[in-house]
Structures are given as C-alpha cells and as structure tokens.
Enzyme design. Structure first.
Site, PDB file in Angstrom:
ATOM      1  N   HIS A 275       0.825  -1.215   0.000  1.00  0.00           N
ATOM      2  CA  HIS A 275       0.000   0.000   0.000  1.00  0.00           C
ATOM      3  C   HIS A 275       0.851   1.254   0.000  1.00  0.00           C
ATOM      4  CE1 HIS A 275       0.204   0.918   4.409  1.00  0.00           C
ATOM      5  NE2 HIS A 275       0.184  -0.390   4.579  1.00  0.00           N
ATOM      6  N   ASP A 287       5.990   0.564   6.796  1.00  0.00           N
ATOM      7  CA  ASP A 287       4.549   0.444   6.590  1.00  0.00           C
ATOM      8  C   ASP A 287       4.049   1.564   5.676  1.00  0.00           C
ATOM      9  OD1 ASP A 287       1.924  -0.427   6.887  1.00  0.00           O
ATOM     10  OD2 ASP A 287       1.622   0.636   8.769  1.00  0.00           O
ATOM     11  N   GLU A 321      -5.039   1.869   2.466  1.00  0.00           N
ATOM     12  CA  GLU A 321      -5.091   0.709   3.357  1.00  0.00           C
ATOM     13  C   GLU A 321      -5.306   1.113   4.800  1.00  0.00           C
ATOM     14  OE1 GLU A 321      -3.619  -2.326   6.172  1.00  0.00           O
ATOM     15  OE2 GLU A 321      -2.792  -0.326   5.839  1.00  0.00           O
ATOM     16  N   GLU A 322      -4.660   2.194   5.221  1.00  0.00           N
ATOM     17  CA  GLU A 322      -4.647   2.522   6.639  1.00  0.00           C
ATOM     18  C   GLU A 322      -6.043   2.790   7.210  1.00  0.00           C
ATOM     19  OE1 GLU A 322      -2.347   1.793   8.341  1.00  0.00           O
ATOM     20  OE2 GLU A 322      -0.424   2.100   7.347  1.00  0.00           O
ATOM     21  N   ASP A 348       3.084  -6.497   3.571  1.00  0.00           N
ATOM     22  CA  ASP A 348       2.676  -5.389   4.444  1.00  0.00           C
ATOM     23  C   ASP A 348       3.023  -5.660   5.908  1.00  0.00           C
ATOM     24  OD1 ASP A 348       1.580  -3.046   5.389  1.00  0.00           O
ATOM     25  OD2 ASP A 348      -0.489  -3.752   5.339  1.00  0.00           O
ATOM     26  N   HIS A 420       3.324   2.631  12.744  1.00  0.00           N
ATOM     27  CA  HIS A 420       2.418   3.774  12.940  1.00  0.00           C
ATOM     28  C   HIS A 420       3.007   4.866  13.838  1.00  0.00           C
ATOM     29  CE1 HIS A 420      -1.378   1.119  11.965  1.00  0.00           C
ATOM     30  NE2 HIS A 420      -0.561   1.274  10.936  1.00  0.00           N
TER      31      HIS A 420
END
Length: 467
Positions: A275, A287, A321-322, A348, A420
């Site tokens: 992503h 990520d 995606e998030e 991912d 994140h």
C-alpha cells in the site's frame, strides 16, 4: 494394440517435455532468487518514496504527489498497462494535540490521536480517570458506569514473530472508543499498541463511520501508561486532553497498477503489491514503502527475463489501506476479471526476513509445495503446513471473491516497535533482509506465473481425526 503403444509413447514424450520444462522453470527461478539478493531496486524505491514524498495520508498533498510518483516509477521500470484507478474516499486530517496529567501532579503525556478520532471541544476535555489494565476489564464495566470520565486502557502487546499479539492488543484501539462511549466515557486514552518501551506513541485507525457512536481517543507512550498504572494504585487521577482534527467526506484515493505481460496467457493474472498510503506521523518506510518496493522490484526482475512467464504479473500500489477502502475499490473495478486472477499476495509487515510461505488451501501436498520448499530453503524459508488465511488487508476483497492467496510471512519481532509512529523511517530498513524478501517473491511468483497451476481446483486437506 498399436494405438495403445502410440498413446504410451506420446505420454512418455509429453512427460519428458514437461519434466524438461519444469527443470528449466526451476533453474530460472533459482537465477531470479540469486540475482535479487544483489539487486538494489527495492532499496532505491523505498529510499525515493520515503525521501521524495514522505508521509502519505489519504487526502493530503503528499498523497497526490505519491500518485504521480507511483505512475512514473512503474513506467520507468518497464511496466505496461499502467492504470490509475480513482475511487471515492473520505479523508481525515490531524490538528494540534496534547494531554496532561493534572492530578495528583502535572505531567505532560506523549500522545497521538488515533486515526479518524473525533476532536475534543477547542478547550479540551478535563475529567477524572477510570483506569483498566486490560480491554476485557473495561468491557466488564456496566453501561453508564464511566459517565463523565476519561477511560484509560493500559494493556501491553506481546512480542511475537508472527505478530499475533497485534490482533489481541489492537482491539483497544479499534473498538475501544466505541465501547468506552457505550459506558459513558467522554474520552479514551490507550497504551500504544506497541512492542517497544519507547515514549513515542503509535497511531492507527479506530472505528468510524455514520453508524459508529464514539468519543475522542488517543494513544500514549509505553512509559506514560506504566506510570499511570502505578499512580492509580495510590489514588485518583485526572487528565486534560485536547485533540483537533477535520474530515472531508468528498475526497478521493487511487489504486495504481502496472503489468509484466504474460507471454502465452496474458489474460491470466497474478496480483501482488503493497500500500502506497501511510499515516501522517512518519515516512511510512516499513509500513508500507518496503511492501511496494519488494513486490515492484520482484516483478521488475521477472520482466527483465529474455522471455516473460506465461501469465501476467500485476503490481498494485493500493491507495488507502490505513483507513480502508482500497480492497473494496479494487474488487469493484476488476469484478469482471476475477475468475482470471489466479493468485494474489500483499507485502505489508515491514522488510525483515521472510521465514514462512503459506500456500492456498489444498496446495500443501501438490508438487508446487516441494518445488517451492527446495527453491526457498537457501533463503531460510520453509513451506508452512497451514494454508494461507489472510494475505493482506488490500486483498481481502479478492480472497472473499474466491481468489487464492499466499502469505510470505515476515519476521514481525521488531515491526511493532515502529509501526504507525514517527520512528517508521528509512534507517529501520535492513538492506540485506529487504533483498531476501525480493528474492522470495521474485522466485516463487515466477514459478506460478510460468505454470498452469490452478489453485482453485485443489481440495483442502481433511483435518486429522481427533484423539
């Protein structure tokens, strides 16, 4: 009798030809594997995306730049049939955020608002604390019992190679705000869904939407959560929380794709990718810049072969995606070709070494499992006896539609230290392990692409009898 002998001879010839072809496929796959270990393409893609574009949250100017970057990158690397597929997607933009423990004494808390959280009033929310050591403990609280309070959940996350602890601890983030709201809380603070001991907090999406009743919510660093636990044993706590954010219900996102066209069966497609979007607090290296880079570099290596494999390989840079949306949009745009998508996979979980390959159900006893095992063994990857169950968030829709999927499982032991956060940066990527990922993807995907294997036709192995 003569006809029977001719049939036997034809069968023997066909088997010989098939065996030679299989040996050639394996040799080519081994060559791709070894070449990938020395190839710099994935590193260069990761470096460029994280440096030139930076954080890439849906709705931001950076995500608009990422769209152009992705299209240009696929063209530069020799992909064809490049598509930029737009879909409707609401966006969320973070504003100023702060949190203070105001009683029993002043203490600044390192926090980050959860993705899609509601904002607090401009003056913030100040309230007494109801602290829970686990999500289950909060769930046991009766509705209305948290009226007017800020709920705090301090459940830690367990470190595991397969990342299993994320699902267990992550429920505090995903469902915690809505469940705290049911019990009357005015806000929620959680211990970051993290395996580190850092003060750097971790964001990530929480429940949102027109049917979700929720409250302002944020995550705090691990030491702060542990300090609040200790203080709560000594007496009442009081916290002031400020969160600012805005939403736009009429925004858009994009899935970007390019292909290595198959030489004999170009309408049969293998879909792989990562992503393109990231959270706004870091540059999204692990990520998921590395996921985009791994799958793109793997397909590019296959595309450089003198002859392309039989089937087409499509790399997709999924655009949302998030906070969701990519998977549904991709299936909707490609529903007519779903029967021709023979396999799907997504990278991912960062870029640390792959240790396991999970095949579609029923393939564990097929010759492809043995061939793959021999091919991947030098990379210290084994073929898992368990079938693939969840190849990635962006291919969930494909899986639900019956498309077989694979999981090339990465070592997630340290992934959730940085996941994140503002610490998800290029210096966390290990180049040699990144290359091992590319080697696994390139060699295995080539094997499937240059075959006639039909994973849909395979029957899952029956479960062993209970004793």
């Amino acid at each position: 009798m003569l006809m029977y002998r001719r049939l036997l001879a034809a069968s023997a010839t066909l088997a010989l030809i098939s065996g030679v072809a299989h040996a050639q496929d394996t040799k080519t796959a081994e060559g791709l594997r070894d070449k990938a270990l020395l190839d710099r393409t994935a590193w260069e893609i990761t470096e460029d995306l994280t440096t030139s574009i930076g954080p890439r949250i849906v709705g931001s100017p950076a995500m608009e730049r990422a769209k152009g970057w992705g299209e240009a990158k696929l063209k530069a690397l020799g992909f064809t049939n490049i598509k930029v597929e737009q879909f409707a997607k609401s966006s969320w933009t973070r504003g100023e955020e702060s949190a203070w423990l105001v009683g029993p004494y002043p203490l600044k808390l390192n926090i980050v608002g959860l993705g899609r959280t509601l904002p607090t009033p401009a003056e913030g929310i100040e309230a007494d604390v109801a602290l829970f050591r686990t999500y289950a403990e909060m769930m046991a609280a009766p509705e209305g019992s948290l009226k007017g309070k800020i709920a705090v959940i301090t459940q830690p996350m367990v470190r595991a190679q397969d990342g299993y602890g994320y699902g267990v601890a992550g429920v505090s983030r995903r469902a915690g705000p809505a469940e705290a709201a049911k019990r009357g809380a005015v806000a929620l603070l959680i211990r970051s869904v993290s395996t580190s001991d850092s003060t750097v907090p971790h964001t990530g999406v929480t429940g949102f939407g027109p049917d979700v009743v929720t409250i302002p919510a944020a995550a705090m660093g691990v030491p702060e959560a542990e300090q609040l636990e200790r203080l709560a044993k000594k007496g009442p706590l009081r916290i002031k929380l400020k969160l600012a954010s805005t939403t736009d219900a009429n925004d858009v996102a994009w899935n970007i794709s390019g292909e290595i066209k198959g030489s004999e069966k170009p309408d049969e497609v293998i879909v792989i990718g990562g992503h393109l979007d990231s959270w706004d607090v870091g540059t999204g290296a692990l990520d998921d810049a590395t996921g985009v880079a791994i799958t793109t570099a793997a397909a590019k290596l296959i595309g450089e072969l003198p002859k392309h494999p039989k089937r087409s390989i499509r790399v997709v840079m999924f655009g949302s995606e998030e906070s969701g949306g990519s998977s549904e949009a991709y299936v909707e745009a490609h529903k007519a070709e779903l029967p021709k998508i023979v396999l799907a996979g997504e990278s991912d979980t960062g870029a640390d070494r792959i240790y396991s390959l999970k095949l579609p159900a029923g393939a564990q006893k097929h010759p492809i499992a043995t061939t793959a095992g021999n091919l991947l063994a030098p990379l210290k990857i084994f073929v898992n006896r368990d079938p693939s169950a969840h190849g990635g968030s962006d291919i969930e829709g494909l899986e639900a539609a019956g498309v077989p999927s694979i999981e090339l499982e990465q070592d997630a032991s340290r992934y959730f230290d940085y996941h994140h956060t503002m610490d998800d940066t290029l210096n966390k990527v290990r180049p040699d392990e990144l290359a091992q990922n590319v080697a696994a993807w390139a060699s295995f995907i080539y094997l499937v692409a240059d075959s006639d294997i039909d994973f849909r036709a395979m029957k899952p192995a029956s479960a062993p009898a209970a004793h």
